[in-house]
Design an enzyme around this catalytic site. Sequence first.
Site, PDB file in Angstrom:
ATOM      1  N   SER A  11     -25.858  -3.073  59.142  1.00 52.93           N
ATOM      2  CA  SER A  11     -26.253  -4.312  59.469  1.00 52.93           C
ATOM      3  C   SER A  11     -25.240  -5.124  60.103  1.00 52.93           C
ATOM      4  CB  SER A  11     -26.856  -5.296  58.372  1.00 52.93           C
ATOM      5  OG  SER A  11     -25.873  -5.543  57.467  1.00 52.93           O
ATOM      6  N   TYR A  42     -28.631  -8.013  56.418  1.00 50.55           N
ATOM      7  CA  TYR A  42     -29.663  -7.741  55.778  1.00 50.55           C
ATOM      8  C   TYR A  42     -29.809  -8.189  54.350  1.00 50.55           C
ATOM      9  CZ  TYR A  42     -30.241  -3.812  59.318  1.00 50.55           C
ATOM     10  OH  TYR A  42     -30.422  -2.952  60.379  1.00 50.55           O
ATOM     11  N   GLY A  43     -28.772  -8.531  53.762  1.00 44.91           N
ATOM     12  CA  GLY A  43     -28.886  -8.837  52.414  1.00 44.91           C
ATOM     13  C   GLY A  43     -29.660  -9.946  51.897  1.00 44.91           C
ATOM     14  N   CYS A  73     -25.042   0.836  54.411  1.00 46.03           N
ATOM     15  CA  CYS A  73     -25.190  -0.589  54.182  1.00 46.03           C
ATOM     16  C   CYS A  73     -25.763  -0.443  52.856  1.00 46.03           C
ATOM     17  CB  CYS A  73     -26.371  -1.180  55.204  1.00 46.03           C
ATOM     18  SG  CYS A  73     -26.909  -2.678  54.713  1.00 46.03           S
ATOM     19  N   ASN A  74     -25.316  -1.144  51.726  1.00 47.23           N
ATOM     20  CA  ASN A  74     -25.773  -1.115  50.505  1.00 47.23           C
ATOM     21  C   ASN A  74     -27.286  -1.693  50.504  1.00 47.23           C
ATOM     22  OD1 ASN A  74     -22.625  -1.640  50.227  1.00 47.23           O
ATOM     23  ND2 ASN A  74     -23.259  -0.979  48.247  1.00 47.23           N
ATOM     24  N   THR A  75     -27.487  -2.608  50.999  1.00 47.15           N
ATOM     25  CA  THR A  75     -28.939  -3.417  50.859  1.00 47.15           C
ATOM     26  C   THR A  75     -29.787  -2.232  51.647  1.00 47.15           C
ATOM     27  OG1 THR A  75     -27.962  -5.501  51.067  1.00 47.15           O
ATOM     28  CG2 THR A  75     -30.197  -5.217  51.744  1.00 47.15           C
ATOM     29  N   CYS A 183     -20.697  -4.163  49.389  1.00 44.99           N
ATOM     30  CA  CYS A 183     -21.270  -4.375  50.617  1.00 44.99           C
ATOM     31  C   CYS A 183     -20.373  -3.623  51.689  1.00 44.99           C
ATOM     32  CB  CYS A 183     -21.443  -6.034  51.112  1.00 44.99           C
ATOM     33  SG  CYS A 183     -21.833  -6.275  52.904  1.00 44.99           S
ATOM     34  N   THR A 184     -20.647  -3.049  52.577  1.00 45.76           N
ATOM     35  CA  THR A 184     -19.652  -2.372  53.476  1.00 45.76           C
ATOM     36  C   THR A 184     -18.654  -3.352  54.358  1.00 45.76           C
ATOM     37  OG1 THR A 184     -21.417  -1.867  55.013  1.00 45.76           O
ATOM     38  CG2 THR A 184     -20.913  -0.246  53.312  1.00 45.76           C
TER      39      THR A 184
END
Length: 262
Positions: A11, A42-43, A73-75, A183-184
């Site tokens: 994102s 996105y989060g 992306c973690n989310t 989060c990246t």
Amino acid sequence: MDDKRIGIFDSGIGGTSIWGEIQELLPFEECIYLADSKNAPYGEKPAEQILALSIKNTEYLLGQGCKLIVVACNTATTNAIDYLRLNYDVPFIGIEPAIKPAAINTRSKIVGVLATKGTLSSSLFHSTSKNHTEGITVLEQRGTGLVEMIESGNLDSEDLYRLLESYITPMLEKGMDYLVLGCTHYPYLIPLLKKMLPENVTIIDSGQAVARQTKSVLEHNDLLTSSEVMGAHQFFTNGDENVLAAILQSVKAKHSVAFKDF
């Protein structure tokens, strides 16, 4: 051996931190990177929208013939990767906050996690945390507003420092000795974090682990490139291409940056 490219999406510009680790470990591979800055972060979005955006990005990368996709992306990982793996035929590499190594190595038994709402509220995050943190206190902190500031490209602003400090100080006061970046985008905050964290606090993120997993999956599936020439990389953004170009200005690998409304 397979000379197709690796696809990566996030994102926004944050996942370039993951790309950098992959490029360093696998210098002959070539990548296409999608920075979905128009929809960042996105989060803060509902799960169904995160899934829809992840499908859109995946299908674009598959249309470019990518052999493997990294969900940088973690989310998106926590909300979409199970669906993506079930519905598409290429391997997917996801990203989770590196809670396990932090929990193993903490001396104070207090670990801080700085992440987005979408990651912290996901079932995958909670199951991972539960599996590895028995006897450990996990301090969860939403990094509201950080992604937007990073996406602006001004990583040295006083406003960014003050906002980050407001999130970190309460965790320090409770005794954390490991800070997990969930989060990246957040590895780009490490220079600021080093100014505010005491020496006994270790910062940890998932970048190197993701690169190692990417290499392992490529090897397992006979997808490593046969090229012995340094790879060239394409970066596309639907946001401000100048911000993405600035983030990559010190990159030595051959690359191009372009605007694309994907």
